[in-house]
Design a protein around this motif. Structure first.
Motif, PDB file in Angstrom:
ATOM      1  N   ASP A  23       0.816  -1.219   0.000  1.00  0.00           N
ATOM      2  CA  ASP A  23       0.000   0.000   0.000  1.00  0.00           C
ATOM      3  C   ASP A  23       0.849   1.268   0.000  1.00  0.00           C
ATOM      4  O   ASP A  23       0.406   2.316  -0.462  1.00  0.00           O
ATOM      5  CB  ASP A  23      -0.919   0.013   1.225  1.00  0.00           C
ATOM      6  CG  ASP A  23      -2.210  -0.748   0.983  1.00  0.00           C
ATOM      7  OD1 ASP A  23      -2.488  -1.097  -0.173  1.00  0.00           O
ATOM      8  OD2 ASP A  23      -2.937  -0.995   1.964  1.00  0.00           O
ATOM      9  N   GLY A  49     -13.800   0.022  -6.244  1.00  0.00           N
ATOM     10  CA  GLY A  49     -13.107   1.244  -5.857  1.00  0.00           C
ATOM     11  C   GLY A  49     -13.289   1.621  -4.402  1.00  0.00           C
ATOM     12  O   GLY A  49     -12.912   2.717  -3.983  1.00  0.00           O
ATOM     13  N   LYS A  50     -13.874   0.741  -3.617  1.00  0.00           N
ATOM     14  CA  LYS A  50     -14.141   1.029  -2.204  1.00  0.00           C
ATOM     15  C   LYS A  50     -13.474  -0.018  -1.318  1.00  0.00           C
ATOM     16  O   LYS A  50     -14.038  -1.074  -1.088  1.00  0.00           O
ATOM     17  CB  LYS A  50     -15.640   1.039  -1.936  1.00  0.00           C
ATOM     18  CG  LYS A  50     -16.407   2.112  -2.691  1.00  0.00           C
ATOM     19  CD  LYS A  50     -17.886   2.015  -2.365  1.00  0.00           C
ATOM     20  CE  LYS A  50     -18.688   3.082  -3.098  1.00  0.00           C
ATOM     21  NZ  LYS A  50     -20.127   2.987  -2.782  1.00  0.00           N
ATOM     22  N   ARG A  76     -18.702   0.816   4.227  1.00  0.00           N
ATOM     23  CA  ARG A  76     -17.729   1.314   3.249  1.00  0.00           C
ATOM     24  C   ARG A  76     -17.959   0.755   1.847  1.00  0.00           C
ATOM     25  O   ARG A  76     -17.727   1.433   0.846  1.00  0.00           O
ATOM     26  CB  ARG A  76     -16.311   0.960   3.706  1.00  0.00           C
ATOM     27  CG  ARG A  76     -15.807   1.771   4.879  1.00  0.00           C
ATOM     28  CD  ARG A  76     -14.498   1.212   5.383  1.00  0.00           C
ATOM     29  NE  ARG A  76     -13.927   2.010   6.470  1.00  0.00           N
ATOM     30  CZ  ARG A  76     -13.013   1.561   7.312  1.00  0.00           C
ATOM     31  NH1 ARG A  76     -12.552   0.326   7.204  1.00  0.00           N
ATOM     32  NH2 ARG A  76     -12.548   2.354   8.270  1.00  0.00           N
ATOM     33  N   GLN A  85     -19.176   8.391   4.717  1.00  0.00           N
ATOM     34  CA  GLN A  85     -18.283   9.538   4.907  1.00  0.00           C
ATOM     35  C   GLN A  85     -17.610   9.482   6.279  1.00  0.00           C
ATOM     36  O   GLN A  85     -16.433   9.807   6.420  1.00  0.00           O
ATOM     37  CB  GLN A  85     -19.071  10.839   4.750  1.00  0.00           C
ATOM     38  CG  GLN A  85     -19.536  11.090   3.325  1.00  0.00           C
ATOM     39  CD  GLN A  85     -20.446  12.296   3.201  1.00  0.00           C
ATOM     40  OE1 GLN A  85     -21.014  12.770   4.188  1.00  0.00           O
ATOM     41  NE2 GLN A  85     -20.598  12.801   1.980  1.00  0.00           N
ATOM     42  N   ALA A 107     -15.024   6.555   6.073  1.00  0.00           N
ATOM     43  CA  ALA A 107     -14.225   6.459   4.848  1.00  0.00           C
ATOM     44  C   ALA A 107     -12.737   6.356   5.178  1.00  0.00           C
ATOM     45  O   ALA A 107     -12.241   7.017   6.093  1.00  0.00           O
ATOM     46  CB  ALA A 107     -14.485   7.663   3.961  1.00  0.00           C
ATOM     47  N   PRO A 144      -8.880   7.147   4.242  1.00  0.00           N
ATOM     48  CA  PRO A 144      -8.232   8.244   3.508  1.00  0.00           C
ATOM     49  C   PRO A 144      -7.857   7.801   2.110  1.00  0.00           C
ATOM     50  O   PRO A 144      -7.600   6.618   1.860  1.00  0.00           O
ATOM     51  CB  PRO A 144      -6.981   8.538   4.348  1.00  0.00           C
ATOM     52  CG  PRO A 144      -7.291   7.996   5.706  1.00  0.00           C
ATOM     53  CD  PRO A 144      -8.173   6.801   5.479  1.00  0.00           C
ATOM     54  N   SER A 145      -7.825   8.746   1.196  1.00  0.00           N
ATOM     55  CA  SER A 145      -7.429   8.432  -0.176  1.00  0.00           C
ATOM     56  C   SER A 145      -6.039   7.841  -0.147  1.00  0.00           C
ATOM     57  O   SER A 145      -5.127   8.378   0.500  1.00  0.00           O
ATOM     58  CB  SER A 145      -7.442   9.689  -1.041  1.00  0.00           C
ATOM     59  OG  SER A 145      -8.736  10.219  -1.116  1.00  0.00           O
ATOM     60  N   ARG A 146      -5.892   6.730  -0.865  1.00  0.00           N
ATOM     61  CA  ARG A 146      -4.588   6.076  -0.883  1.00  0.00           C
ATOM     62  C   ARG A 146      -3.620   6.862  -1.744  1.00  0.00           C
ATOM     63  O   ARG A 146      -4.004   7.582  -2.650  1.00  0.00           O
ATOM     64  CB  ARG A 146      -4.733   4.640  -1.393  1.00  0.00           C
ATOM     65  CG  ARG A 146      -5.412   3.736  -0.401  1.00  0.00           C
ATOM     66  CD  ARG A 146      -5.661   2.371  -0.981  1.00  0.00           C
ATOM     67  NE  ARG A 146      -6.676   2.423  -2.041  1.00  0.00           N
ATOM     68  CZ  ARG A 146      -7.089   1.372  -2.730  1.00  0.00           C
ATOM     69  NH1 ARG A 146      -6.567   0.199  -2.497  1.00  0.00           N
ATOM     70  NH2 ARG A 146      -8.010   1.489  -3.651  1.00  0.00           N
ATOM     71  N   GLN A 147      -2.361   6.670  -1.450  1.00  0.00           N
ATOM     72  CA  GLN A 147      -1.312   7.333  -2.205  1.00  0.00           C
ATOM     73  C   GLN A 147      -1.475   7.016  -3.686  1.00  0.00           C
ATOM     74  O   GLN A 147      -1.735   5.883  -4.075  1.00  0.00           O
ATOM     75  CB  GLN A 147       0.055   6.827  -1.720  1.00  0.00           C
ATOM     76  CG  GLN A 147       1.242   7.496  -2.393  1.00  0.00           C
ATOM     77  CD  GLN A 147       2.548   6.952  -1.846  1.00  0.00           C
ATOM     78  OE1 GLN A 147       2.562   5.935  -1.163  1.00  0.00           O
ATOM     79  NE2 GLN A 147       3.631   7.618  -2.139  1.00  0.00           N
ATOM     80  N   LYS A 148      -1.362   8.041  -4.502  1.00  0.00           N
ATOM     81  CA  LYS A 148      -1.487   7.827  -5.940  1.00  0.00           C
ATOM     82  C   LYS A 148      -0.365   6.916  -6.413  1.00  0.00           C
ATOM     83  O   LYS A 148       0.809   7.138  -6.128  1.00  0.00           O
ATOM     84  CB  LYS A 148      -1.425   9.166  -6.691  1.00  0.00           C
ATOM     85  CG  LYS A 148      -1.699   9.024  -8.179  1.00  0.00           C
ATOM     86  CD  LYS A 148      -1.728  10.379  -8.866  1.00  0.00           C
ATOM     87  CE  LYS A 148      -2.012  10.213 -10.348  1.00  0.00           C
ATOM     88  NZ  LYS A 148      -2.012  11.517 -11.056  1.00  0.00           N
TER      89      LYS A 148
END
Length: 208
Positions: free
Chosen positions: A45, A103-104, A159, A180, A183, A185-189
């Motif tokens: 990750d 995507g979740k 989720r 929300q 949720a 956190p957005s994962r590293q790009k």
């Protein structure tokens, strides 16, 4: 020792779980404790380059392996072990973990560690912090068997829930608020190469 053979499907009720893989005809012992696979998962990750992912696999599963055995076959076998020996249920669980299907991502071994620990302690009486050893496949089987009353199972449901037109407006609003709240956190790009590699790892089609 018990080897993991290609395409092998294990029955936890009657079979001995693997503790080694065959690489270039040589039996290679691997670290089968659940902690090694969780550390590998966390490393994946955090990485953005394929070579870093492969380095993490060696570090956590076979740190003492001779350099001559570090090859494509090694990574295929380690990935097969991580996914549960081609077990379809395990592959789907790994897919949900990675959030590749919708995507979740359902859960994070890093951010949900306390909830997972509490669930194992409450349902099975297993203290994951102090248990001396627990095979990765047993861990994932127990994880998948957690009942709906566990907080982590409820949160995974929130989720990954698909909000659709079959729900009333009130229901969609209620579950959207829960999504929300919980949720991740957005994962590293990640690079396109890493994303493609993750897809292939889950599908069991990666060839290095």
């Amino acid at each position: 020792s018990q080897e993991l053979r290609k395409g092998q499907k294990m029955n936890l009720l009657v079979d001995h779980l693997p503790d080694a893989i065959q690489v270039r005809g040589i039996e290679v012992p691997i670290n089968t404790d659940f902690r090694a696979s969780i550390l590998y998962n966390l490393a994946v990750d955090r990485q953005t380059k394929p070579e870093d992912v492969l380095r993490a696999a060696v570090l956590h599963y076979v740190p003492d392996i001779p350099i001559g055995l570090i090859c494509q076959e090694l990574f295929e076998k380690l990935n097969e072990f991580y996914l549960g020996g081609k077990n379809e249920a395990q592959k789907k669980q790994a897919e949900r973990l990675k959030g590749l299907s919708n995507g979740k991502p359902g859960y994070s071994f890093e951010l949900d560690a306390d909830l997972i620990h509490a669930a194992f302690m409450g349902q099975y009486g297993i203290d994951l912090n102090t248990v001396e050893y627990l095979h990765w496949w047993k861990f994932m089987t127990l994880f998948g068997g957690l009942n709906d009353s566990c907080e982590i199972v409820k949160i995974i449901g929130y989720r990954t829930m698909k909000l659709d037109s079959k729900m009333s407006m009130e229901q969609r609003k209620y579950y959207k608020n829960l999504q929300q709240r919980y949720a991740l956190p957005s994962r590293q790009k990640k690079s396109a190469e890493i994303r493609e590699m993750e897809q292939m790892l889950v599908a069991g089609t990666w060839s290095g």
